[in-house]
Structure formats: structure tokens, C-alpha cells
Design a protein around this motif. Sequence first.
Motif, PDB file in Angstrom:
ATOM      1  N   GLU A 189       0.834  -1.208   0.000  1.00 58.45           N
ATOM      2  CA  GLU A 189       0.000   0.000   0.000  1.00 58.45           C
ATOM      3  C   GLU A 189       0.863   1.251   0.000  1.00 58.45           C
ATOM      4  N   LEU A 190       1.942   1.234   0.797  1.00 56.95           N
ATOM      5  CA  LEU A 190       2.857   2.382   0.816  1.00 56.95           C
ATOM      6  C   LEU A 190       3.520   2.577  -0.543  1.00 56.95           C
ATOM      7  N   LEU A 191       3.890   1.487  -1.189  1.00 55.87           N
ATOM      8  CA  LEU A 191       4.491   1.590  -2.516  1.00 55.87           C
ATOM      9  C   LEU A 191       3.510   2.195  -3.517  1.00 55.87           C
ATOM     10  N   GLU A 192       2.255   1.795  -3.440  1.00 51.90           N
ATOM     11  CA  GLU A 192       1.242   2.380  -4.327  1.00 51.90           C
ATOM     12  C   GLU A 192       1.120   3.881  -4.072  1.00 51.90           C
ATOM     13  N   GLU A 193       1.079   4.276  -2.803  1.00 50.12           N
ATOM     14  CA  GLU A 193       0.967   5.695  -2.461  1.00 50.12           C
ATOM     15  C   GLU A 193       2.189   6.464  -2.961  1.00 50.12           C
ATOM     16  N   HIS A 194       3.363   5.901  -2.775  1.00 50.75           N
ATOM     17  CA  HIS A 194       4.581   6.565  -3.265  1.00 50.75           C
ATOM     18  C   HIS A 194       4.560   6.659  -4.790  1.00 50.75           C
ATOM     19  N   GLY A 195       4.063   5.627  -5.451  1.00 54.55           N
ATOM     20  CA  GLY A 195       3.947   5.665  -6.908  1.00 54.55           C
ATOM     21  C   GLY A 195       3.050   6.797  -7.362  1.00 54.55           C
ATOM     22  N   LYS A 196       1.907   6.996  -6.665  1.00 55.79           N
ATOM     23  CA  LYS A 196       0.993   8.096  -7.003  1.00 55.79           C
ATOM     24  C   LYS A 196       1.682   9.450  -6.807  1.00 55.79           C
ATOM     25  N   GLN A 197       2.427   9.579  -5.688  1.00 56.83           N
ATOM     26  CA  GLN A 197       3.126  10.831  -5.425  1.00 56.83           C
ATOM     27  C   GLN A 197       4.205  11.091  -6.468  1.00 56.83           C
ATOM     28  N   LEU A 198       4.921  10.050  -6.863  1.00 52.15           N
ATOM     29  CA  LEU A 198       5.943  10.210  -7.900  1.00 52.15           C
ATOM     30  C   LEU A 198       5.312  10.608  -9.233  1.00 52.15           C
ATOM     31  N   LYS A 199       4.171  10.051  -9.538  1.00 54.14           N
ATOM     32  CA  LYS A 199       3.475  10.422 -10.783  1.00 54.14           C
ATOM     33  C   LYS A 199       3.075  11.889 -10.739  1.00 54.14           C
ATOM     34  N   LYS A 200       2.555  12.364  -9.588  1.00 57.02           N
ATOM     35  CA  LYS A 200       2.201  13.774  -9.444  1.00 57.02           C
ATOM     36  C   LYS A 200       3.432  14.663  -9.627  1.00 57.02           C
ATOM     37  N   LEU A 201       4.556  14.258  -9.020  1.00 55.95           N
ATOM     38  CA  LEU A 201       5.795  15.033  -9.168  1.00 55.95           C
ATOM     39  C   LEU A 201       6.271  15.050 -10.615  1.00 55.95           C
ATOM     40  N   ALA A 202       6.185  13.907 -11.291  1.00 60.94           N
ATOM     41  CA  ALA A 202       6.598  13.847 -12.694  1.00 60.94           C
ATOM     42  C   ALA A 202       5.700  14.733 -13.549  1.00 60.94           C
ATOM     43  N   ASP A 203       4.381  14.715 -13.300  1.00 57.16           N
ATOM     44  CA  ASP A 203       3.459  15.567 -14.045  1.00 57.16           C
ATOM     45  C   ASP A 203       3.764  17.045 -13.787  1.00 57.16           C
ATOM     46  N   SER A 204       4.012  17.378 -12.510  1.00 60.46           N
ATOM     47  CA  SER A 204       4.337  18.756 -12.150  1.00 60.46           C
ATOM     48  C   SER A 204       5.637  19.183 -12.820  1.00 60.46           C
ATOM     49  N   ASP A 205       6.621  18.308 -12.842  1.00 60.87           N
ATOM     50  CA  ASP A 205       7.897  18.598 -13.490  1.00 60.87           C
ATOM     51  C   ASP A 205       7.685  18.843 -14.978  1.00 60.87           C
ATOM     52  N   GLN A 206       6.859  18.035 -15.602  1.00 58.09           N
ATOM     53  CA  GLN A 206       6.561  18.200 -17.024  1.00 58.09           C
ATOM     54  C   GLN A 206       5.864  19.540 -17.281  1.00 58.09           C
ATOM     55  N   GLU A 207       4.907  19.886 -16.417  1.00 54.93           N
ATOM     56  CA  GLU A 207       4.211  21.168 -16.559  1.00 54.93           C
ATOM     57  C   GLU A 207       5.182  22.334 -16.416  1.00 54.93           C
TER      58      GLU A 207
END
Length: 147
Positions: free
Chosen positions: A95-113
Motif C-alpha cells: 500500500e505504501l508503494l502504491e501511495e509513493h507511486g501516485k506521489q511520484l506520478k504527481k511530481l513527474a506531471d508537475s515537473d513536465q508542466e
Amino acid sequence: MSAVVLAGGNTFIDIPGGWVTIIVALITFVVGPWASTIVAARVSGKVKKVSEDVAATREQVENNHKKPDGTPINLREEQDDRHGEIVGLLRDHGELLEEHGKQLKKLADSDQEQNEWIDDFNNTWPRNKFMPPAKHRAPDNPNGEIL
């Protein structure tokens, strides 16, 4: 047959099988106990070694795990409990890995923006003589003239 014949033709000893039988019997009588003692000693030593090995094995295999009150611990139940704990920890970790994956995706999207915003800013912001283009970038216009 062998026989000892006395004077007068009387037979004193008639040995079936001859003197060989007597010699073999004497050897067996003299050597037999000695040989059997040696064999018995060797067998006894091997039996003693095997019984020592059995005692050591029994000591290693014997369940000497006890609770503080002195009752023996059932190792299978203990392992089942530990297995349940580990499965729970793995589930939590997943569950923690899934949550970290979601946070990393948000960071990657923010970085792209942010990268897109920076590219738009660099492409639209007017340059002047006080801010020439960076040497690592291509000029803003094909003539190479600074705007």
C-alpha cells in the motif's frame, strides 16, 4: 578314513574325514575365541559410536523451546503466527508503494508542466541586448541576430 592301527591289527582311533578335521577343530578352538573377541570389540566400538551419534541427534532434534511458564512452544503455531505478521507487513508495504507511486506520478506531471512553462516562457519572452541567448542554446531567430 584315517585310523591308528595297533599291533595285532586292532584299530585304536578311526577319524572320519581324517586328521584335517582335527586340525581345523583345533584351530577353531584356539583361534576362534581370540578372533571373535577382536570382532566383538570392533562391533562394540561401532555400536558405541552410533549410539553417541543418536544421542547427539536426539539432543538437536528435541523440542526444548519453552514459554516462561515452562510449557513447550508449538513451533508450527509460532511459525504460522509469524507468517501472518509478515503477510500483513507485506500488504502494508504494498500500500505504501502504491501511495509513493501516485506521489511520484504527481511530481513527474508537475515537473513536465514546469518544463513546458519554462519552454513557453523562453520562447515568448523578448530578449534584448542586456540578455543575450545562452551559449548552450540555439539563437532565437535564424539570422543569429539578438533581438
